[in-house]
Design a protein around this motif. Structure first.
Motif, short mmCIF file in Angstrom:
data_model
loop_
_atom_site.label_atom_id
_atom_site.label_comp_id
_atom_site.label_asym_id
_atom_site.label_seq_id
_atom_site.Cartn_x
_atom_site.Cartn_y
_atom_site.Cartn_z
N LYS A 1 58.15 54.39 -23.07
CA LYS A 1 57.44 55.36 -22.21
C LYS A 1 58.34 56.54 -21.84
CE LYS A 1 58.53 53.15 -17.79
NZ LYS A 1 58.00 52.53 -16.57
N ASP A 2 59.66 56.40 -22.08
CA ASP A 2 60.59 57.48 -21.75
C ASP A 2 60.83 58.43 -22.92
OD1 ASP A 2 61.07 56.60 -19.16
OD2 ASP A 2 62.73 55.29 -19.77
N ARG A 3 60.13 58.25 -24.05
CA ARG A 3 60.49 59.01 -25.24
C ARG A 3 60.27 60.51 -25.10
NH1 ARG A 3 55.50 56.84 -26.43
NH2 ARG A 3 54.00 58.11 -27.61
N TYR A 4 59.43 60.95 -24.16
CA TYR A 4 59.21 62.37 -23.94
C TYR A 4 60.00 62.90 -22.74
CZ TYR A 4 55.12 61.64 -26.96
OH TYR A 4 54.28 61.31 -27.98
N GLN A 5 60.75 62.04 -22.07
CA GLN A 5 61.34 62.42 -20.80
C GLN A 5 62.58 63.30 -20.91
OE1 GLN A 5 60.01 62.00 -17.73
NE2 GLN A 5 58.26 61.29 -18.96
N PHE A 6 63.29 63.25 -22.05
CA PHE A 6 64.51 64.06 -22.15
C PHE A 6 64.20 65.55 -21.99
CE2 PHE A 6 67.38 66.71 -24.70
CZ PHE A 6 68.54 66.53 -23.96
N GLY A 7 63.19 66.02 -22.74
CA GLY A 7 62.83 67.44 -22.64
C GLY A 7 62.40 67.81 -21.23
N ARG A 8 61.73 66.89 -20.55
CA ARG A 8 61.25 67.17 -19.19
C ARG A 8 62.40 67.17 -18.18
NH1 ARG A 8 55.59 63.68 -19.84
NH2 ARG A 8 54.79 65.04 -21.51
N MET A 9 63.41 66.37 -18.44
CA MET A 9 64.63 66.43 -17.62
C MET A 9 65.37 67.74 -17.89
SD MET A 9 65.44 63.72 -15.69
CE MET A 9 65.06 61.98 -15.49
N ARG A 10 65.50 68.08 -19.17
CA ARG A 10 66.24 69.28 -19.57
C ARG A 10 65.57 70.55 -19.07
NH1 ARG A 10 68.28 73.25 -20.55
NH2 ARG A 10 69.76 73.84 -22.18
N LEU A 11 64.27 70.46 -18.80
CA LEU A 11 63.50 71.57 -18.23
C LEU A 11 64.17 72.11 -16.96
CD1 LEU A 11 60.93 73.23 -17.37
CD2 LEU A 11 59.97 71.09 -16.56
N TRP A 12 64.75 71.23 -16.15
CA TRP A 12 65.39 71.66 -14.90
C TRP A 12 66.63 72.51 -15.17
CZ3 TRP A 12 63.01 71.25 -10.34
CH2 TRP A 12 61.88 70.42 -10.29
N GLY A 13 67.28 72.27 -16.31
CA GLY A 13 68.38 73.14 -16.69
C GLY A 13 67.89 74.55 -17.01
N GLN A 14 66.73 74.62 -17.68
CA GLN A 14 66.16 75.92 -18.00
C GLN A 14 65.79 76.69 -16.75
OE1 GLN A 14 66.12 76.96 -20.98
NE2 GLN A 14 64.55 78.48 -21.32
N ILE A 15 65.21 75.99 -15.78
CA ILE A 15 64.86 76.63 -14.51
C ILE A 15 66.12 77.11 -13.80
CG2 ILE A 15 63.88 76.22 -12.21
CD1 ILE A 15 61.95 74.22 -13.56
#
Length: 372
Positions: free
Chosen positions: A118-132
């Motif tokens: 269930k975590d397979r999409y979570q890396f990009g969503r975590m990395r999103l905070w770096g982009q912000i």
């Protein structure tokens, strides 16, 4: 983890886009800016894999991250204390030497915690905070530059992972990696993308300045880039699964073609808005999918090493070569000529890459771990 990404990348956003402009304001030539731009990525290329091997061998990614981040921060602040080219080269080099593993260590720590399906999409969503964070940091500093113009992770590590790392055969893993054609092609394409990045990131804002861009306008451009990339980090997992890593890499190179031509033909700072938006969208997809693919193909216990190799090819060898070539071209052809010729080269390269991918019977870059 979200706060870590937010604050670390905010600090990068506050500094990295404006360093070439700072060097330019000190009166340094295009060649000198290219050399300064090449020092960090070249150093990263040379030392990042070594940091990765050390980190995987001793199994303490968090302590390594703390040491390298704090020590590199001190030397990074010294860059603003001098104007002499030799002084700048030395301080940029020492900063790069210590900072080389930071990004990859953060990504490794995060991905080691995302173990379930269930975590397979979570890396990009975590990395999103770096982009912000990058967007907030760069836009804030851009506003401050206009107001004050200067010139025209928890200590707890995954124990099971540590046990595996102690048994890691680094040499054997690297040998297997060198025999995997998909992995070799992947790292080569990461290198080519890094070369394009080294050229464009060192001279894009020099070009913006040439058409009258202010610090505030540069900050707005960088904010647009970050905002455009934010949703792409969120959806990068499903998109990569749908498109495939090979298509993502082709799209990334095509984006550089469009950006090179956009910067070449602009005659107002805000004409760069499409290029900046495209930067955010494609970098988010490229980095998220590339990091996930590199992590998945890592031999057991070598995740940090493989991510460091990816970082070395992109942010090390690729960006250093791009900065040096871009600096030489900018001195001889001007910024417009540099971007035009770079865009044409990338366009021809993409044509050859697409022809190669179509000639293969099987899809490239199917993420299977390289077993020792």
């Amino acid at each position: 983890m979200r706060l870590l990404y937010l604050t670390y990348y905010a600090s990068l956003g506050a500094l990295m886009p404006y360093l070439p402009v700072f060097f330019h304001s000190l009166g340094h030539s295009g060649s000198s800016i290219g050399v300064l731009g090449a020092v960090k990525p070249l150093t990263t290329f040379l030392v990042a894999p070594l940091w990765g091997i050390l980190s995987d061998r001793y199994g303490n990614h968090v302590s390594m991250l703390q040491f390298t981040f704090i020590s590199s921060l001190f030397f990074q602040m010294m860059v603003g204390w001098g104007t002499n080219l030799n002084f700048l080269i030395v301080t940029v080099f020492v900063t790069a030497l210590l900072n080389a593993p930071v990004k990859s260590l953060i990504d490794t720590i995060v991905m080691e915690k995302l173990t379930s399906d269930k975590d397979r999409y979570q890396f990009g969503r975590m990395r999103l905070w770096g982009q912000i964070g990058f967007g907030l940091g760069s836009s804030l500093v851009g506003s401050l530059l206009s107001m004050f113009p200067a010139d025209d992770i928890k200590q707890e590590n995954i124990k099971s992972s540590r046990e595996n790392e102690k048994k890691t055969n680094i040499a054997g893993g690297l040998r297997l990696l060198s025999q995997n054609s998909d992995a070799l092609i992947f790292f080569f394409l990461v290198f080519v993308i890094g070369t394009s990045s080294g050229c464009i990131e060192n001279f894009a804002y020099v070009r913006v300045r040439e058409v009258g861009g202010s610090g505030n306008q540069m900050g707005i451009l960088r904010l647009v880039s970050s905002l455009a990339g934010a949703p792409m980090f969120w959806f990068s997992g499903p998109l990569t699964e749908f498109l495939g890593v090979d298509v993502v890499l082709v799209m990334s190179l095509l984006a550089y073609v469009a950006r090179f031509f956009n910067y070449a033909y602009m005659n107002h700072p805000y004409h760069a808005l499409p290029a900046e938006a495209l930067r955010g969208i494609t970098f988010a997809l490229f980095w998220s999918s590339g990091s996930t693919y590199a992590h998945k193909i890592s031999p057991p216990g070598m995740s940090a090493t493989i991510l460091m190799i990816m970082n070395a090819m992109y942010g090390g060898l690729g960006q250093s070569l791009g900065a040096i070539i871009g600096g030489k071209m900018q001195s001889k052809l001007g910024t417009i000529g540099t971007f035009l010729y770079s865009g044409l080269f990338d366009l021809c390269f993409v044509g050859g890459l697409v022809a190669y991918l179509f000639s293969k019977k099987d899809r490239s870059f199917c993420a299977k771990s390289i077993q020792q």
